[in-house]
Write a protein that holds these residues in place. Structure first.
Motif, short mmCIF file in Angstrom:
data_model
loop_
_atom_site.label_atom_id
_atom_site.label_comp_id
_atom_site.label_asym_id
_atom_site.label_seq_id
_atom_site.Cartn_x
_atom_site.Cartn_y
_atom_site.Cartn_z
N GLN A 1 -1.30 26.02 8.96
CA GLN A 1 -1.53 25.24 7.75
C GLN A 1 -0.26 25.21 6.91
O GLN A 1 0.44 26.21 6.79
CB GLN A 1 -2.66 25.87 6.93
N THR A 2 0.03 24.04 6.38
CA THR A 2 1.17 23.86 5.48
C THR A 2 0.69 23.10 4.25
O THR A 2 -0.01 22.09 4.37
CB THR A 2 2.30 23.06 6.16
N ARG A 3 1.06 23.59 3.08
CA ARG A 3 0.74 22.88 1.83
C ARG A 3 1.95 22.01 1.48
O ARG A 3 3.08 22.48 1.45
CB ARG A 3 0.45 23.87 0.71
N VAL A 4 1.68 20.73 1.24
CA VAL A 4 2.73 19.74 0.98
C VAL A 4 2.55 19.20 -0.43
O VAL A 4 1.46 18.77 -0.81
CB VAL A 4 2.67 18.58 2.00
N HIS A 5 3.63 19.22 -1.20
CA HIS A 5 3.61 18.70 -2.57
C HIS A 5 4.36 17.36 -2.60
O HIS A 5 5.51 17.29 -2.18
CB HIS A 5 4.29 19.68 -3.53
N PHE A 6 3.67 16.32 -3.10
CA PHE A 6 4.27 14.99 -3.25
C PHE A 6 4.57 14.74 -4.73
O PHE A 6 3.77 15.05 -5.59
CB PHE A 6 3.26 13.92 -2.82
N ARG A 7 5.71 14.12 -5.00
CA ARG A 7 5.98 13.66 -6.36
C ARG A 7 5.21 12.36 -6.58
O ARG A 7 4.77 11.72 -5.61
CB ARG A 7 7.47 13.44 -6.57
N PRO A 8 5.04 11.94 -7.82
CA PRO A 8 4.40 10.64 -8.06
C PRO A 8 5.21 9.51 -7.43
O PRO A 8 6.45 9.53 -7.44
CB PRO A 8 4.39 10.52 -9.59
N LEU A 9 4.53 8.54 -6.86
CA LEU A 9 5.16 7.39 -6.23
C LEU A 9 4.63 6.11 -6.87
O LEU A 9 3.46 6.03 -7.24
CB LEU A 9 4.84 7.35 -4.73
N SER A 10 5.47 5.11 -6.95
CA SER A 10 5.03 3.81 -7.47
C SER A 10 4.32 3.05 -6.36
O SER A 10 4.50 3.33 -5.16
CB SER A 10 6.22 3.01 -7.97
N GLU A 11 3.56 2.05 -6.76
CA GLU A 11 2.89 1.20 -5.78
C GLU A 11 3.94 0.50 -4.91
O GLU A 11 3.75 0.34 -3.70
CB GLU A 11 2.01 0.16 -6.48
N ALA A 12 5.06 0.10 -5.51
CA ALA A 12 6.13 -0.57 -4.76
C ALA A 12 6.70 0.36 -3.69
O ALA A 12 6.98 -0.08 -2.56
CB ALA A 12 7.23 -1.03 -5.71
N GLU A 13 6.89 1.64 -4.02
CA GLU A 13 7.42 2.60 -3.04
C GLU A 13 6.44 2.79 -1.88
O GLU A 13 6.83 2.83 -0.71
CB GLU A 13 7.70 3.94 -3.71
N ILE A 14 5.17 2.90 -2.21
CA ILE A 14 4.14 3.09 -1.18
C ILE A 14 4.09 1.87 -0.26
O ILE A 14 4.09 1.99 0.97
CB ILE A 14 2.76 3.37 -1.82
N ARG A 15 4.09 0.68 -0.85
CA ARG A 15 4.03 -0.54 -0.04
C ARG A 15 5.30 -0.72 0.80
O ARG A 15 5.24 -1.17 1.95
CB ARG A 15 3.79 -1.76 -0.93
N TYR A 16 6.44 -0.36 0.25
CA TYR A 16 7.70 -0.41 1.00
C TYR A 16 7.60 0.48 2.25
O TYR A 16 7.96 0.07 3.36
CB TYR A 16 8.87 0.05 0.12
N TYR A 17 7.12 1.69 2.05
CA TYR A 17 7.02 2.63 3.17
C TYR A 17 6.07 2.10 4.25
O TYR A 17 6.41 2.08 5.44
CB TYR A 17 6.57 4.00 2.68
N VAL A 18 4.89 1.68 3.85
CA VAL A 18 3.90 1.22 4.82
C VAL A 18 4.41 -0.01 5.56
O VAL A 18 4.28 -0.11 6.79
CB VAL A 18 2.54 0.93 4.12
N ARG A 19 5.03 -0.94 4.83
CA ARG A 19 5.53 -2.18 5.44
C ARG A 19 6.68 -1.91 6.42
O ARG A 19 6.77 -2.51 7.48
CB ARG A 19 5.98 -3.14 4.33
N ASN A 20 7.56 -0.98 6.07
CA ASN A 20 8.77 -0.76 6.88
C ASN A 20 8.65 0.35 7.92
O ASN A 20 9.42 0.36 8.89
CB ASN A 20 9.97 -0.48 5.97
N TYR A 21 7.72 1.28 7.74
CA TYR A 21 7.62 2.42 8.66
C TYR A 21 6.33 2.45 9.46
O TYR A 21 6.18 3.29 10.34
CB TYR A 21 7.84 3.73 7.90
N HIS A 22 5.38 1.57 9.15
CA HIS A 22 4.15 1.40 9.93
C HIS A 22 3.51 2.74 10.33
O HIS A 22 3.42 3.06 11.52
CB HIS A 22 4.44 0.57 11.18
N PRO A 23 3.06 3.53 9.37
CA PRO A 23 2.57 4.88 9.67
C PRO A 23 1.11 4.93 10.14
O PRO A 23 0.38 5.87 9.82
CB PRO A 23 2.74 5.59 8.33
N LEU A 24 0.67 3.95 10.90
CA LEU A 24 -0.73 3.90 11.31
C LEU A 24 -1.08 4.93 12.39
O LEU A 24 -2.25 5.18 12.65
CB LEU A 24 -1.10 2.49 11.78
#
Length: 194
Positions: A122-145
């Motif tokens: 088990q690993t605990r992962v801490h995320f900083r706040p992200l904007s909607e634009a950052e999230i959409r950029y990541y999903v669109r460009n990195y296809h993490p499905l």
């Protein structure tokens, strides 16, 4: 001589085993990833890893060692598996941003003689706040499905969003290599053994 078989289509797991200096063959089968509803967190990851291994049980030669693994992301009591589409990926990342979550990887080692070792990390992962634009950029460009929780810690989002880890980074990538190596050493797969 023992033969190590990796039952995973994950390029990250393949790379991690290669980086360990291990020789292995990849074996793939479609295996249903449903699990009993009463299971929670690490139990789910361990169940899925063992369930995947059971699909290969009759295919193994006596000297074979099969490695299967499954990684899940948990936000509180909710399990975030692989997203079905980009909309679900955005939803998952929106839930994760600005919060901490837990990543569990279950591993099963099954020998051709029927010996089975199942464990998880088990690993605990801490995320900083992200904007909607950052999230959409990541999903669109990195296809993490193909990734539990809709992200890969080794991708762009890991570089910009992960502020802290408690536990193994490689576990978040999909394989707790320190534990895997320790267990494989017992089966004759350490440095200079295979």
């Amino acid at each position: 001589m023992p033969r190590l078989l990796l039952a995973s289509n994950s390029p990250r797991r393949r790379q991690l085993l290669t980086d360990l200096g291990l020789t292995y063959e990849v074996r793939l089968k479609e295996v249903d990833e449903a699990y009993p509803e009463h299971l929670q967190r690490a139990e789910i990851a361990e169940y899925l890893a063992a369930h995947k291994a059971s699909a290969y049980r009759t295919d193994l030669e006596p000297d074979d060692v099969l490695l299967t693994a499954d990684t899940i992301v948990c936000l509180g009591a909710e399990v975030l598996n692989k997203p079905a589409d980009e909309v679900e990926a955005v939803r998952m990342l929106t839930q994760l941003q600005g919060r901490a979550h837990d990543v569990y990887t279950g591993v099963c080692l099954l020998t051709g003689q029927g010996q089975q070792v199942v464990f998880s990390d088990q690993t605990r992962v801490h995320f900083r706040p992200l904007s909607e634009a950052e999230i959409r950029y990541y999903v669109r460009n990195y296809h993490p499905l193909d990734k539990a929780g809709a992200y890969g810690a080794q991708d762009w989002i890991g570089l910009v969003a992960v502020t802290r880890l408690e536990g193994s980074y490689f576990n978040v990538m999909g394989l707790p290599v320190h534990r895997v190596y320790e267990e494989l050493e017992k089966l004759g797969f350490g440095v200079g053994q295979s």
